[in-house]
Design a protein around this motif. Structure first.
Motif, PDB file in Angstrom:
ATOM      1  N   GLY A   1       0.710  -1.265   0.083  1.00 24.35           N
ATOM      2  CA  GLY A   1      -0.172  -0.252  -0.048  1.00 24.35           C
ATOM      3  C   GLY A   1       0.918   1.297   0.094  1.00 24.35           C
ATOM      4  O   GLY A   1       0.219   2.253   0.365  1.00 24.35           O
TER       5      GLY A   1
ATOM      6  N   ARG B   1       2.473   4.498  -1.469  1.00 27.75           N
ATOM      7  CA  ARG B   1       2.681   5.034  -2.769  1.00 27.75           C
ATOM      8  C   ARG B   1       3.660   6.230  -2.984  1.00 27.75           C
ATOM      9  O   ARG B   1       3.976   6.773  -1.648  1.00 27.75           O
ATOM     10  CB  ARG B   1       1.184   5.764  -3.005  1.00 27.75           C
ATOM     11  CG  ARG B   1       0.104   4.532  -3.155  1.00 27.75           C
ATOM     12  CD  ARG B   1      -1.063   4.984  -3.702  1.00 27.75           C
ATOM     13  NE  ARG B   1      -1.883   4.052  -4.398  1.00 27.75           N
ATOM     14  CZ  ARG B   1      -1.811   3.405  -5.371  1.00 27.75           C
ATOM     15  NH1 ARG B   1      -1.043   3.983  -6.254  1.00 27.75           N
ATOM     16  NH2 ARG B   1      -2.705   2.324  -5.749  1.00 27.75           N
TER      17      ARG B   1
ATOM     18  N   GLY C   1       1.474   9.376  -6.541  1.00 24.11           N
ATOM     19  CA  GLY C   1       0.149   8.443  -6.477  1.00 24.11           C
ATOM     20  C   GLY C   1       0.624   7.168  -7.155  1.00 24.11           C
ATOM     21  O   GLY C   1      -0.035   6.072  -6.877  1.00 24.11           O
ATOM     22  N   GLU C   2       1.771   7.138  -7.623  1.00 21.18           N
ATOM     23  CA  GLU C   2       2.315   5.740  -8.394  1.00 21.18           C
ATOM     24  C   GLU C   2       2.601   4.788  -7.211  1.00 21.18           C
ATOM     25  O   GLU C   2       3.060   5.171  -6.093  1.00 21.18           O
ATOM     26  CB  GLU C   2       3.667   6.124  -9.027  1.00 21.18           C
ATOM     27  CG  GLU C   2       3.969   4.995  -9.923  1.00 21.18           C
ATOM     28  CD  GLU C   2       5.319   5.463 -10.800  1.00 21.18           C
ATOM     29  OE1 GLU C   2       6.309   4.540 -11.001  1.00 21.18           O
ATOM     30  OE2 GLU C   2       5.287   6.665 -11.179  1.00 21.18           O
ATOM     31  N   ALA C   3       2.307   3.521  -7.694  1.00 23.53           N
ATOM     32  CA  ALA C   3       2.445   2.405  -6.432  1.00 23.53           C
ATOM     33  C   ALA C   3       3.847   2.113  -6.148  1.00 23.53           C
ATOM     34  O   ALA C   3       4.579   1.817  -7.196  1.00 23.53           O
ATOM     35  CB  ALA C   3       1.542   1.092  -6.851  1.00 23.53           C
ATOM     36  N   CYS C   4       4.252   1.844  -4.858  1.00 23.74           N
ATOM     37  CA  CYS C   4       5.695   1.365  -4.782  1.00 23.74           C
ATOM     38  C   CYS C   4       5.730   0.065  -4.589  1.00 23.74           C
ATOM     39  O   CYS C   4       5.394  -0.683  -3.341  1.00 23.74           O
ATOM     40  CB  CYS C   4       6.227   2.296  -3.577  1.00 23.74           C
ATOM     41  SG  CYS C   4       7.976   1.701  -3.258  1.00 23.74           S
ATOM     42  N   ASP C   5       6.053  -0.989  -5.497  1.00 20.54           N
ATOM     43  CA  ASP C   5       5.647  -2.150  -5.337  1.00 20.54           C
ATOM     44  C   ASP C   5       6.956  -2.916  -5.907  1.00 20.54           C
ATOM     45  O   ASP C   5       8.149  -2.478  -6.069  1.00 20.54           O
ATOM     46  CB  ASP C   5       4.527  -2.776  -6.270  1.00 20.54           C
ATOM     47  CG  ASP C   5       4.639  -2.319  -7.734  1.00 20.54           C
ATOM     48  OD1 ASP C   5       5.923  -1.897  -7.916  1.00 20.54           O
ATOM     49  OD2 ASP C   5       3.802  -2.534  -8.442  1.00 20.54           O
TER      50      ASP C   5
ATOM     51  N   PRO D   1      10.525   6.085  -8.536  1.00 21.39           N
ATOM     52  CA  PRO D   1       9.354   5.720  -9.236  1.00 21.39           C
ATOM     53  C   PRO D   1       9.452   5.300 -10.699  1.00 21.39           C
ATOM     54  O   PRO D   1       9.865   6.244 -11.418  1.00 21.39           O
ATOM     55  CB  PRO D   1       8.492   6.784  -8.939  1.00 21.39           C
ATOM     56  CG  PRO D   1       9.558   8.200  -8.816  1.00 21.39           C
ATOM     57  CD  PRO D   1      10.699   7.436  -8.161  1.00 21.39           C
TER      58      PRO D   1
ATOM     59  N   THR E   1       8.904   8.258  -1.754  1.00 20.54           N
ATOM     60  CA  THR E   1       7.872   7.998  -0.991  1.00 20.54           C
ATOM     61  C   THR E   1       8.049   8.498   0.353  1.00 20.54           C
ATOM     62  O   THR E   1       7.232   8.330   1.492  1.00 20.54           O
ATOM     63  CB  THR E   1       7.790   6.349  -0.774  1.00 20.54           C
ATOM     64  OG1 THR E   1       9.073   5.896  -0.444  1.00 20.54           O
ATOM     65  CG2 THR E   1       7.691   5.470  -2.209  1.00 20.54           C
TER      66      THR E   1
ATOM     67  N   TRP F   1       3.599   6.464   5.297  1.00 21.99           N
ATOM     68  CA  TRP F   1       3.104   5.424   6.116  1.00 21.99           C
ATOM     69  C   TRP F   1       3.789   5.433   7.366  1.00 21.99           C
ATOM     70  O   TRP F   1       3.041   4.677   8.162  1.00 21.99           O
ATOM     71  CB  TRP F   1       4.071   3.877   5.355  1.00 21.99           C
ATOM     72  CG  TRP F   1       5.128   4.106   5.149  1.00 21.99           C
ATOM     73  CD1 TRP F   1       5.868   4.492   3.789  1.00 21.99           C
ATOM     74  CD2 TRP F   1       6.402   3.786   5.915  1.00 21.99           C
ATOM     75  NE1 TRP F   1       7.282   4.304   4.004  1.00 21.99           N
ATOM     76  CE2 TRP F   1       7.637   3.874   5.232  1.00 21.99           C
ATOM     77  CE3 TRP F   1       6.367   3.321   7.354  1.00 21.99           C
ATOM     78  CZ2 TRP F   1       8.937   3.638   5.634  1.00 21.99           C
ATOM     79  CZ3 TRP F   1       7.609   3.036   7.970  1.00 21.99           C
ATOM     80  CH2 TRP F   1       8.660   3.162   7.031  1.00 21.99           C
TER      81      TRP F   1
END
Lengths: 523, 328
Positions: A115, A117, A121-125, A186, A205, A228
């Protein structure tokens, strides 16, 4: 007689006026444009919780993978998160990775925090992590970050799991991704804006978002409320470079800056005793030592001579006299707080008499002459060391080099390039003994000036073992060996020193990284 | 600066090429020379800067491996033959492409563009201070020549010329920033920040301009037409202002022009003292980082400034002194 011929009516007078007028107009015009582009803002008022921090320099770039210096990282660590995080207690804790384990000797598996980002707004995965490490290792990036040298590649296991593959077992990889090597960038944003665009407006992030940067003047960051870990303490974070102590003091006293970092003990002494200025110092991990050339013919080939130097250099006195007491003695190269530090090992007894006896035994009853080389930033310490050695009859002429030349000779393939004795220091930010000893002990390493099979075997053991207990044992033996064989004169680990006004409350970790999210600022 | 001041009024009957054609030819010649000077500077800078050592050693931490150094050296293009690098560099110059800064990993153009406004602002501030102080000082000294006023003004000016600018800067900081808290010690962004560095930078130029103005005004004041003006009953001050300064201004304009170049050079030290975010400080950093492309570009920038200013001074001559203009 008039010697100046009067020309046409538009003769000298109007044209001279024109010239002067243009000249006159140019100056305010220049000034005006300069003031406008130079963001003619007054020094920030403390509306909201603005925290203004000064360092000795400006970041090199805001692209976290194109820098490798603490000054840049101190700023970047507020905009970007790393896979692991070094806590205030100096323990390694979760960052963008929640857990990690070595699934095989050459594979570290990181499970990522779900969760998260980026600021855009881009996902950090897992894909972003793979992209980041690949980008760091790609020669085209020209990254000066070197500690991920054993990483061969990264594979995505699932959206929240990555495997990092190494060429040999790297026991401290999780430590290495707690700072420079562990930054996640990103991928989509980078593809869109390109490298230059990314450096001009970085997106991470981390707890702060990038706002504005006027090079060599100020760099502004704003709190990222959706981090986070929750909203950071300061609403706004401003970094300014203050290259010298006097400008830092003036800025502190006029309220232009709240916290001055990176102070040398000299500079701290200049700031001491002013009203409204508090000095804090915390045990650091930048560790200084003298390297002795045991390979070239000369007195230093004899172990007794090397031990004599260790007895002669009164480190506690040096700390008191030159460093204002703001450092701690290091018995055998590995600093307190780093993994592998053995607190059962006592430092050398400092005794001029003992030193003279050992020198006489080795055939130098009247001492000898030698050279001590240092970078000119360490001039004071080098001069003091020379004085301490002289008391035992070792006359070391101090040879100071500019930092660039010093660095060049330090890493040259000629192990004698810096002469028989040189003063060196290393910031062990991984907080693992390996980082302190990786380039100057094992016979095949570039800065090694001591060839000892036992030491080589112990280095292999601490660098390649999977078991922490095995590594710890190897480190203990290494420190004993370093003390007996004395290829170095271990000196001290210098404190991190900060000066501040009454507004900020903040505790740094041992590496002294300026992660300011935890700071509290009174209005 | 080849303009001689011998008055050679040309007889109007001789047919000469049109004045505009002549000016264009002169201009073309001047610009050609200027470009040649810049090419030589670029070449010298390129080879000199490479004698300072290996930038890769400064860029990478001491624990980097030889392999890592090779990779970086290759990706920076520093392992190519020197001649190839040199030609590449020359090829980029006309397009104002100075390559990428090794240290900042960004185009040199971008890095420079960030810093130029601050230096221009500082030079402009110093120029204002120079003119505001030096013109009255030189004039008063000339009018009161040989008297106590003259001697004290000139002594003050000489002191300024012989003190190193960084020392002046440190003293000013001690007095006005640390002592009186009147002005910020360093930094950038407001008018207050501009005061101390401008004054520091101007101290030397004030001396040069004031002394030159004084000597050329002393010459002018001894001439016939001034005596005539005085005889006609003009007061001493009006005489100087209306007749004296006009004739004395020519060498002063020259030297002010040249001083603009020196101001940029002087900015190197002054910017260090006041942490002013300009080209001067950038140059110092670039040299210690062995950032070849950036050092080359800053040297060229300084050289180009000198060349352009000289050109402008030459051209302004013809506006100020009709004798230069009529000399074919």
């Amino acid at each position: 007689m008039e010697r100046i011929p009067r020309g046409a009516p538009h003769g000298p007078r109007p044209s001279r006026r024109t010239v002067l007028r243009y000249g006159g107009a140019a100056v305010p015009a220049l000034a005006a444009t300069g003031l406008l582009t130079g963001c003619g803002t007054e020094p920030a008022t403390h509306a909201g919780n603005v925290l203004r921090v000064s360092q000795t320099g400006d970041p090199k770039t805001m692209d976290p993978q194109k820098q490798g210096d603490m000054t840049s990282m101190n700023v970047l660590v507020n905009v970007f998160d790393t896979l692991t995080v070094r806590g205030r207690d100096n323990k390694l804790g979760p960052g963008l990775a929640l857990t990690w384990k070595a699934v095989s000797p050459k594979v570290w598996r990181f499970t990522l925090r779900p969760g998260v980002r980026f600021h855009n707004g881009e996902a950090c995965d897992a894909k972003a992590v793979k992209f980041s490490l690949d980008r760091l290792l790609d020669p085209a990036t020209k990254s000066p970050i070197v500690e991920l040298r054993y990483v061969d590649g990264v594979t995505v296991v699932d959206a929240h799991t990555v495997d990092v593959h190494t060429s040999v077992h790297d026991p401290i990889l999780p430590d290495k991704v707690s700072l420079f090597g562990g930054v996640v960038v990103p991928p989509r944003y980078l593809a869109k804006v390109g490298d230059d665009g990314f450096a001009n407006h970085p997106v991470g992030t981390g707890p702060f978002t990038f706002a504005h940067w006027q090079r060599d003047h100020e760099l502004r960051l704003r709190a990222f409320p959706h981090h986070w870990r929750g909203r950071p303490g300061p609403d706004e974070l401003v970094f300014t470079p203050a290259p010298n102590a006097s400008s830092a003091l003036a800025a502190l006293q006029s309220g232009e800056v709240d916290l001055v970092s990176g102070l040398t003990p000299d500079a701290a002494q200049q700031l001491d005793g002013y009203p409204g200025v508090h000095l804090d110092h915390h045990t650091g991990i930048r560790t200084s030592y003298l390297s002795l050339d045991t390979l070239t013919d000369g007195p230093l080939r004899d172990r007794r001579v090397r031990q004599a130097l260790n007895h002669a250099v009164d480190v506690p006195l040096l700390i008191k006299a030159v460093l204002g007491g703001k450092a701690q003695e290091v018995p055998a190269m590995i600093p307190r707080g780093a993994f592998g530090f053995d607190d059962s090992l006592a430092p050398y007894t400092r005794s001029v008499g003992r030193a003279k006896d050992l020198l006489a035994e080795a055939g130098h009853p009247h001492g000898f002459h030698t050279t001590l080389t240092a970078s000119n930033v360490d001039a004071n310490v080098a001069e003091a060391l020379s004085g301490l050695l002289a008391r035992a009859g070792v006359h070391a002429r101090v040879n100071l080099l500019d930092p660039g030349t010093y660095a060049q000779r330090l890493t040259s393939d000629n192990h004698g390039a810096l002469g028989p004795l040189y003063l060196a220091a290393s910031t062990v930010w991984t907080l693992d003994g390996e980082s302190m000893l990786q380039s100057n002990v094992r016979s095949d390493r570039r800065q090694s000036r001591w060839h000892d099979k036992r030491a080589d075997a112990l280095v292999d053991s601490e660098e390649l073992s999977v078991e922490p207990a095995t590594r710890r044992r190897a480190f203990s033996r290494l420190q004993e060996l370093v003390k007996t064989e004395a290829p170095f004169v271990s000196l001290y680990q210098i404190d991190n020193i900060y000066a501040r006004n009454n507004r900020p409350r903040w505790t740094p970790g041992a590496a002294g990284v300026l992660d300011m999210a935890s700071a509290e600022v009174t209005r | 600066m080849s303009a001689t001041l011998a008055p050679t009024p040309a007889p109007a009957t001789v047919k000469r090429p049109g004045r505009s054609g002549h000016i264009l030819r002169t201009l073309a010649l001047r610009i050609g020379t200027a470009l040649l000077v810049l090419l030589c500077t670029a070449t010298v800078a390129f080879f000199l800067v490479r004698l300072s050592g290996d930038p890769v050693k400064v860029l990478l931490p001491p624990d980097a491996t030889t392999q890592q150094e090779h990779v970086l050296r290759h990706s920076l293009g520093l392992d190519r033959p020197l001649l190839t690098q040199y030609l590449d560099y020359l090829w980029g110059l006309p397009r104002l492409d100075f390559g990428d800064s090794l240290f900042y990993n960004q185009p040199v153009r971008t890095v420079l563009a960030d810093r130029i406004p601050a230096t221009l602002l500082l030079a402009a501030g110093a120029l204002v201070v120079t003119l505001v102080v030096a013109l009255p000082a030189g004039t008063i000294a000339a009018m009161r020549r040989g008297r106590a006023t003259d001697r004290s003004v000139m002594t003050g000016v000489l002191l300024g010329q012989s003190t190193p600018p960084f020392w002046v800067g440190i003293l000013l900081v001690l007095v006005f920033a640390v002592g009186l808290h009147a002005l910020p010690a360093s930094g950038y962004g407001s008018f207050a920040h501009l005061v101390l560095p401008s004054v520091t930078l101007a101290v030397y130029s004030v001396a040069v301009v004031a002394r030159l103005l004084r000597s050329s005004l002393v010459d002018v004041l001894a001439s016939d037409h001034i005596r005539t003006a005085r005889a006609r009953g003009l007061g001493p001050v009006r005489t100087v202002l209306t007749h004296g300064l006009r004739n004395a201004s020519l060498p002063v304009v020259t030297v002010v022009g040249l001083e603009v170049g020196s101001l940029l050079g002087g900015a190197i030290l002054t910017e260090q003292v006041f942490s002013w975010p300009g080209v001067g400080r950038l140059t110092v950093e670039a040299i210690s980082n062995r950032d070849f492309p950036l050092v080359q570009a800053t040297i060229l920038l300084f050289a180009a400034t000198f060349v352009v200013v000289n050109l402008l001074v030459d051209l302004s001559y013809s506006l100020l002194d009709p004798r230069v203009r009529t000399r074919a």
